[in-house]
Design a protein around this motif. Structure first.
Motif: not given
Length: 423
Positions: A318-325
């Motif tokens: 979830r952190y990785q996706e938040l960072s990507r977006q």
């Protein structure tokens, strides 16, 4: 069915606890220049309950006991139903909890937490819980136990500012992934507090709770909490009351930080704090044995992909996706696109509530999980503004519940209520 219950059941809102939320344009409740459609449900002392576009908004004002009584009387049925669901239906069905070498029932564990933390809790909060018990006709012990439940259980958060947003304004998102199957969303309410001698603030909460995990004050400070580990480290100030203390007293980001830094803390908790006046924010770990600040764009062993002028707090994929977006949208974020940062999969299936704050203007957007347990990220957002809520007045012709004077000692276990003009 009483007058208040008719209004509540007739509203279209659904609720839950939240950190961040994301929805498409069709799920976004638009602001209107003429102001939101509202109806006063009932009054009690200086407090009152209204619905705004169907969403319950509770206004509390006065001493701690008076605010507690107003809360309990105006949301009587929902306070009782919520506490029963938590303390009897849900906690009663859980397995035994390990407390040191002991295995005890969840209710016993909660009562132990109350006893351990009582020396660290300001007397005004116990006075407020006494008032809530009297107003709602519950025992003081049950109200106390229900309000200490957050210490038994342990989300995502972000702050985007300066170069990260289209107009440079701070946007603070809070996604609460928490016990969607407990039915808290059926008792969701926005609570506007005006406590004597303290700052006005708004709490995105549930009937019967006096603490906060998601809120913003009139001085443009917003706070969102995320739980971690450390179950059992309870000898300190309860997390939900720490958040409330910060919102009721902090006029700056530094003052808010000091509330968490100074004094004993409990389990492992993470926070995002934002200041709309200075356009600054911090991430923070404030656990029983650790206090760490994470500045915007700063790297951390647990947060390996920082983004300029952003604070991003989540875990794992979830952190990785938040960072990507966030990286992809950097410099272009608006209210609507920031709401999408709280969408699935950043929000979990247990997504109870999502809130987006714009602290500089005190505007905020709230979505709650549905009664059939669909996550908040899939629901419509309701739009509010704290400064506007503080200027609202109740309809003087609405039903009035009497606010009795506080008597010495604890209130009656049954509580009392008198209604003028209601059914």
């Amino acid at each position: 069915m009483n007058q208040i219950e008719k209004h509540w059941r007739g509203s279209r809102f659904v609720a839950a606890l939240a950190l961040l939320v994301v929805c498409g344009p069709t799920l976004f409740a638009e602001d209107t220049k003429s102001g939101p459609a509202a109806q006063t449900v009932a009054r009690c002392g200086k407090g009152w309950l209204e619905t705004i576009e169907g969403y319950p908004v509770l206004h509390l004002k006065g001493t701690p006991y008076e605010m507690g009584y107003q809360h309990g009387a105006l949301l009587r049925d929902h306070c009782r139903q919520n506490m029963k669901s938590i303390l009897v239906d849900k906690a009663g069905s859980l397995n035994l909890v390990e407390v040191g070498p002991l295995k005890v029932t969840p209710r016993t564990a909660i009562d132990m937490i109350v006893a351990i933390q009582q020396p660290h809790v300001a007397g005004r909060y116990f006075e407020e819980m006494e008032g809530l018990a009297a107003g709602s006709g519950q025992s003081v012990a049950d109200v106390r136990a229900g309000n200490f439940v957050p210490e038994l259980f342990h989300c995502s958060g972000f702050a985007l500012a300066k170069t990260a947003t289209k107009n440079g304004n701070m946007l603070h998102g809070r996604v609460l992934d928490y016990a969607i199957d407990w039915g808290l969303q059926d008792h969701a309410v926005v609570i506007v507090y005006e406590p004597e001698g303290r700052l006005p603030w708004v709490n995105v909460s549930y009937a019967g709770f006096i603490g906060s995990v998601t809120g913003m004050n009139a001085e443009h400070i917003s706070v969102g909490e995320m739980g971690g580990k450390g179950l059992g480290h309870w000898n300190g100030r309860p997390m939900a009351l720490l958040v409330r203390d910060a919102l009721e007293t902090a006029k700056s980001l530094d003052e808010a930080i000091a509330t968490f830094r100074d004094g004993p803390r409990t389990c492992q908790y993470y926070y995002v704090l934002a200041d709309g006046e200075t356009n600054n924010a911090v991430g923070m770990e404030a656990s029983w044995d650790v206090f760490t600040l994470i500045l915007p764009g700063e790297s951390h062993p647990m947060l390996s992909n920082p983004v300029k002028d952003c604070v991003l707090m989540s875990a794992g994929d979830r952190y990785q996706e938040l960072s990507r977006q966030t990286t992809a949208g950097h410099g272009k974020f608006t209210i609507e696109s920031a709401l999408h940062l709280m969408d699935r999969p950043i929000a979990m299936e247990s997504n109870l509530h999502n809130v987006l704050f714009e602290p500089a203007t005190t505007r905020f957007w709230v979505a709650n999980a549905s009664s059939d347990k669909k996550p908040a990220a899939e629901q419509k957002y309701s739009s509010f503004q704290l400064s506007e809520l503080l200027n609202r007045k109740p309809d003087s012709n609405s039903p009035e519940l009497l606010l009795p004077q506080r008597t010495a000692g604890l209130p009656s276990e049954k509580g009392t209520r008198s209604v003028k003009g209601g059914n």
